[in-house]
Write a protein that holds these residues in place. Structure first.
Motif, PDB file in Angstrom:
ATOM      1  N   GLN A 105       0.891  -1.190   0.005  1.00 65.30           N
ATOM      2  CA  GLN A 105       0.110   0.073   0.020  1.00 65.30           C
ATOM      3  C   GLN A 105       0.718   1.295   0.092  1.00 65.30           C
ATOM      4  N   PRO A 106       1.621   1.623  -1.062  1.00 65.78           N
ATOM      5  CA  PRO A 106       2.487   2.496  -0.931  1.00 65.78           C
ATOM      6  C   PRO A 106       2.149   3.812  -1.104  1.00 65.78           C
ATOM      7  N   GLN A 107       2.576   4.940  -0.659  1.00 66.32           N
ATOM      8  CA  GLN A 107       2.320   6.302  -0.747  1.00 66.32           C
ATOM      9  C   GLN A 107       3.193   6.924  -2.029  1.00 66.32           C
ATOM     10  N   THR A 108       4.312   6.665  -2.106  1.00 68.30           N
ATOM     11  CA  THR A 108       5.055   7.002  -3.380  1.00 68.30           C
ATOM     12  C   THR A 108       5.744   5.669  -3.914  1.00 68.30           C
ATOM     13  N   VAL A 109       5.916   5.904  -5.119  1.00 69.40           N
ATOM     14  CA  VAL A 109       6.265   5.115  -6.016  1.00 69.40           C
ATOM     15  C   VAL A 109       7.270   5.524  -7.109  1.00 69.40           C
ATOM     16  N   PHE A 110       8.294   4.830  -7.383  1.00 66.28           N
ATOM     17  CA  PHE A 110       9.541   5.084  -8.529  1.00 66.28           C
ATOM     18  C   PHE A 110       9.581   3.709  -9.360  1.00 66.28           C
ATOM     19  N   ILE A 111       9.388   4.197 -10.779  1.00 62.77           N
ATOM     20  CA  ILE A 111       9.539   3.274 -11.748  1.00 62.77           C
ATOM     21  C   ILE A 111      10.967   3.483 -12.221  1.00 62.77           C
ATOM     22  N   ASP A 112      11.921   2.691 -12.543  1.00 62.58           N
ATOM     23  CA  ASP A 112      13.058   2.655 -13.077  1.00 62.58           C
ATOM     24  C   ASP A 112      13.579   1.692 -14.108  1.00 62.58           C
ATOM     25  N   SER A 113      13.457   1.676 -15.453  1.00 64.22           N
ATOM     26  CA  SER A 113      12.943   2.698 -15.935  1.00 64.22           C
ATOM     27  C   SER A 113      11.588   2.396 -16.698  1.00 64.22           C
ATOM     28  N   ILE A 114      10.732   3.023 -17.120  1.00 68.78           N
ATOM     29  CA  ILE A 114       9.458   2.717 -17.585  1.00 68.78           C
ATOM     30  C   ILE A 114       9.524   2.477 -19.095  1.00 68.78           C
ATOM     31  N   ASN A 115      10.934   2.682 -19.752  1.00 68.46           N
ATOM     32  CA  ASN A 115      11.192   2.391 -21.081  1.00 68.46           C
ATOM     33  C   ASN A 115      10.986   0.697 -21.417  1.00 68.46           C
ATOM     34  N   HIS A 116      11.435  -0.061 -20.405  1.00 69.06           N
ATOM     35  CA  HIS A 116      11.383  -1.379 -20.303  1.00 69.06           C
ATOM     36  C   HIS A 116      10.118  -1.968 -20.855  1.00 69.06           C
ATOM     37  N   LEU A 117       8.939  -1.323 -20.319  1.00 71.34           N
ATOM     38  CA  LEU A 117       7.555  -1.888 -20.706  1.00 71.34           C
ATOM     39  C   LEU A 117       7.126  -1.758 -22.033  1.00 71.34           C
ATOM     40  N   ASN A 118       7.986  -0.745 -22.947  1.00 69.17           N
ATOM     41  CA  ASN A 118       7.727  -0.502 -24.354  1.00 69.17           C
ATOM     42  C   ASN A 118       8.214  -1.799 -24.945  1.00 69.17           C
ATOM     43  N   LEU A 119       9.125  -2.253 -24.566  1.00 67.75           N
ATOM     44  CA  LEU A 119       9.638  -3.767 -25.341  1.00 67.75           C
ATOM     45  C   LEU A 119       8.469  -4.679 -25.463  1.00 67.75           C
ATOM     46  N   LEU A 120       7.504  -4.650 -24.506  1.00 70.51           N
ATOM     47  CA  LEU A 120       6.591  -5.834 -24.368  1.00 70.51           C
ATOM     48  C   LEU A 120       5.511  -5.649 -25.231  1.00 70.51           C
ATOM     49  N   PHE A 121       5.158  -4.518 -25.996  1.00 67.76           N
ATOM     50  CA  PHE A 121       4.044  -4.161 -26.849  1.00 67.76           C
ATOM     51  C   PHE A 121       4.316  -4.043 -28.033  1.00 67.76           C
ATOM     52  N   ALA A 122       3.373  -4.537 -28.884  1.00 62.93           N
ATOM     53  CA  ALA A 122       3.761  -4.666 -30.237  1.00 62.93           C
ATOM     54  C   ALA A 122       3.661  -3.404 -31.129  1.00 62.93           C
ATOM     55  N   ASP A 123       3.113  -2.173 -30.437  1.00 60.46           N
ATOM     56  CA  ASP A 123       2.745  -1.132 -31.417  1.00 60.46           C
ATOM     57  C   ASP A 123       2.701   0.128 -30.107  1.00 60.46           C
ATOM     58  N   THR A 124       2.905   1.401 -30.595  1.00 62.98           N
ATOM     59  CA  THR A 124       3.030   2.502 -29.783  1.00 62.98           C
ATOM     60  C   THR A 124       1.649   2.719 -29.247  1.00 62.98           C
ATOM     61  N   PHE A 125       0.488   2.492 -29.889  1.00 54.91           N
ATOM     62  CA  PHE A 125      -0.923   2.759 -29.435  1.00 54.91           C
ATOM     63  C   PHE A 125      -1.203   1.798 -28.051  1.00 54.91           C
ATOM     64  N   GLN A 126      -0.816   0.520 -28.004  1.00 59.75           N
ATOM     65  CA  GLN A 126      -0.749  -0.398 -26.986  1.00 59.75           C
ATOM     66  C   GLN A 126      -0.141   0.102 -25.736  1.00 59.75           C
ATOM     67  N   PHE A 127       1.108   0.524 -26.017  1.00 57.80           N
ATOM     68  CA  PHE A 127       1.993   1.181 -25.117  1.00 57.80           C
ATOM     69  C   PHE A 127       1.513   2.240 -24.174  1.00 57.80           C
ATOM     70  N   ARG A 128       0.796   3.136 -24.937  1.00 58.72           N
ATOM     71  CA  ARG A 128       0.406   4.324 -24.427  1.00 58.72           C
ATOM     72  C   ARG A 128      -0.671   3.953 -23.583  1.00 58.72           C
ATOM     73  N   ALA A 129      -1.860   3.153 -24.046  1.00 57.42           N
ATOM     74  CA  ALA A 129      -2.872   2.973 -23.460  1.00 57.42           C
ATOM     75  C   ALA A 129      -2.675   2.121 -21.972  1.00 57.42           C
ATOM     76  N   GLN A 130      -1.567   1.191 -22.239  1.00 58.70           N
ATOM     77  CA  GLN A 130      -1.417   0.288 -21.046  1.00 58.70           C
ATOM     78  C   GLN A 130      -0.614   1.208 -19.942  1.00 58.70           C
ATOM     79  N   ILE A 131       0.401   2.103 -20.327  1.00 54.81           N
ATOM     80  CA  ILE A 131       1.060   3.086 -19.464  1.00 54.81           C
ATOM     81  C   ILE A 131       0.208   3.865 -18.840  1.00 54.81           C
ATOM     82  N   LEU A 132      -0.683   4.509 -19.626  1.00 56.65           N
ATOM     83  CA  LEU A 132      -1.825   5.719 -19.135  1.00 56.65           C
ATOM     84  C   LEU A 132      -2.587   4.919 -17.920  1.00 56.65           C
ATOM     85  N   SER A 133      -3.062   3.697 -18.301  1.00 57.28           N
ATOM     86  CA  SER A 133      -3.880   2.860 -17.304  1.00 57.28           C
ATOM     87  C   SER A 133      -3.127   2.481 -16.124  1.00 57.28           C
ATOM     88  N   PHE A 134      -1.778   2.360 -16.148  1.00 56.81           N
ATOM     89  CA  PHE A 134      -1.052   1.761 -15.212  1.00 56.81           C
ATOM     90  C   PHE A 134      -0.619   3.129 -14.049  1.00 56.81           C
TER      91      PHE A 134
END
Length: 468
Positions: free
Chosen positions: A123-152
């Protein structure tokens, strides 16, 4: 009423941000490798521990490396939960391949599950993600990446988290992430800049920073305070020489900037020391030496019976030898501002402009000297700038750095031929606040400092022709 902001763990950056980060939003920390993104992220988590739990989500460094790096920078991250999602050595030895499925179809679901499990558990109050670029490698296109990161990011903020995430400048997803973030902090080779802070005020422009044993330290690039309509009140500052005071029309007015300029060895620092000795009778004086070694400076002053050692002992005079390679320009200006605000400082001497220039690392000298002089003068503090002119023959300019416009008063010291020997002469070339004597006077340096002689020199200070 604005909510209490959250510290980034870097006091200078908090100042630039207007007090810190507005809570429950997501902030992007962008820059190239090795510029301090992870250091700042860990500082952010460590500083916010009093608010509740803190969670680090990393895709590159192992937990052991994180702890070691934090120790080297004196960062206390005890209590910060570390979730390292980077691959270990078994990935190479097991030689896993995905010949049919895209990596997102295989790796994304367990990755998301580990993240949500950690968030549910801590139940954190602060979160640091290092680095979020890694998640881009898991998606087939930019649209999916943008939607998933925005949701996250929305998922984290909806749970009351304040999020900071790092990203590599110039990466394929860089521009998309800047649109998604509520704020963007950019690190670029020693300079920090807040590009965006949605719905909140912040200091614009580039600010110097460094990463060292104390983590990331930022130094705000302050503008001088607004000028006052009323002139500073008080008695004119004496040079200690009645003849020179008469040339100056009574002395130097409070809150003015004086340029003492001339070639090397002509007595500029000695003249400044004479002003400093007189000013110490009315308030604190600070001298910042960038060139001369402090022991030699005191010895020369003692040989001239100027009494600077006694003034320093009594706390009326502060003389500091500044190593220009140690300080960043904004760091030095911040230091001077804090020291003069904490004391009743009447006069500040910068000795010299050439030495100060070494701390700029290619930055604009005129801009920094302007901030230094105007920032002090507009608070009623008199400023002496010691400037060296390179040429010792032929036509001469007041300064080769274009800073004479800053000066309310200009004193030019120069050499002259005196019975086939080298003599010295002095003249007042400018005084904005009143009349002055335009005579050029010879002087000697001896007990008490600079001593003007009674006779007038029939020569020009600015154009001496060519030596024979």
């Amino acid at each position: 009423m604005e909510e209490t902001r959250i510290s980034t763990g870097c006091g200078g950056l908090d100042h630039i941000l207007g007090g810190g980060l507005p809570p429950r939003k997501a902030y992007m920390l962008r820059g190239g490798p090795g510029l301090g993104k992870t250091s700042l992220g860990l500082q952010f988590l460590a500083a916010a521990r009093h608010l509740g739990e803190a969670l680090y989500i990393g895709f590159q460094e192992s937990e052991a490396h994180l702890l070691d790096n934090a120790r080297r920078q004196s960062l206390d991250i005890a209590g910060v939960h570390l979730l390292s999602l980077g691959p270990d050595e078994t990935l190479f030895t097991d030689r896993q391949h995905y010949d049919i499925f895209h990596p997102a179809e295989v790796e994304l679901e367990p990755l998301v599950q580990r993240i949500t499990d950690a968030i549910d558990a801590h139940q954190p109050q602060t979160v640091f993600i290092d680095s979020i670029n890694h998640l881009n490698l898991l998606f087939a296109d930019t649209f999916q990446f943008r939607a998933q990161i925005l949701s996250f990011l929305r998922y984290l903020c909806s749970r009351g988290c304040t999020v900071m995430f790092s990203t590599d400048a110039g990466s394929p997803a860089d521009s998309e992430l800047q649109f998604l973030a509520d704020g963007v902090i950019e690190l670029d080779e020693g300079f920090l800049q807040v590009r965006k802070l949605r719905g909140a005020w912040f200091m614009t422009g580039r600010h110097q920073y460094r990463v060292g044993v104390h983590g990331l330290q930022a130094f705000p690039h302050h503008l001088p305070p607004a000028a006052s309509i009323a002139a500073p009140v008080g008695e004119p500052l004496s040079s200690g020489s009645p003849c020179l005071d008469r040339l100056l029309g009574g002395g130097i007015e409070p809150g003015t900037t004086t340029l003492i300029t001339g070639p090397s060895g002509v007595g500029k620092s000695t003249l400044a020391a004479s002003f400093a000795r007189q000013a110490s009778r009315h308030g604190r004086v600070a001298i910042y030496l960038f060139e001369e070694e402090l022991p030699f400076y005191f010895k020369r002053a003692d040989d001239l019976a100027m009494g600077l050692s006694a003034l320093q002992h009594d706390g009326l005079l502060a003389i500091e030898q500044v190593e220009p390679m140690r300080y960043l320009a904004d760091e030095f200006l911040d230091k001077v501002r804090h020291e003069t605000q904490a004391t009743d400082t009447r006069l500040v001497v910068l000795d010299s402009v050439s030495g100060f220039e070494l701390s700029l690392n290619g930055e604009n000298l005129k801009e920094r000297v302007h901030a230094f002089a105007k920032g002090l003068a507009r608070r009623g503090i008199s400023v002496l700038l010691i400037n060296e002119i390179q040429a010792i023959s032929g036509p001469m300019t007041l300064t080769e750095r274009g800073i004479s416009y800053l000066a309310d008063n200009v004193l030019l010291l120069n050499y002259r031929e005196e019975n086939k020997r080298m003599g010295k002469m002095l003249g007042v070339l400018k005084k904005r606040t009143g009349s002055f004597d335009t005579r050029i006077c010879p002087y000697r340096i001896g007990p008490g400092g600079v001593r003007l002689l009674d006779d007038e020199v029939e020569a020009s200070l600015l154009n001496r022709g060519n030596p024979s």
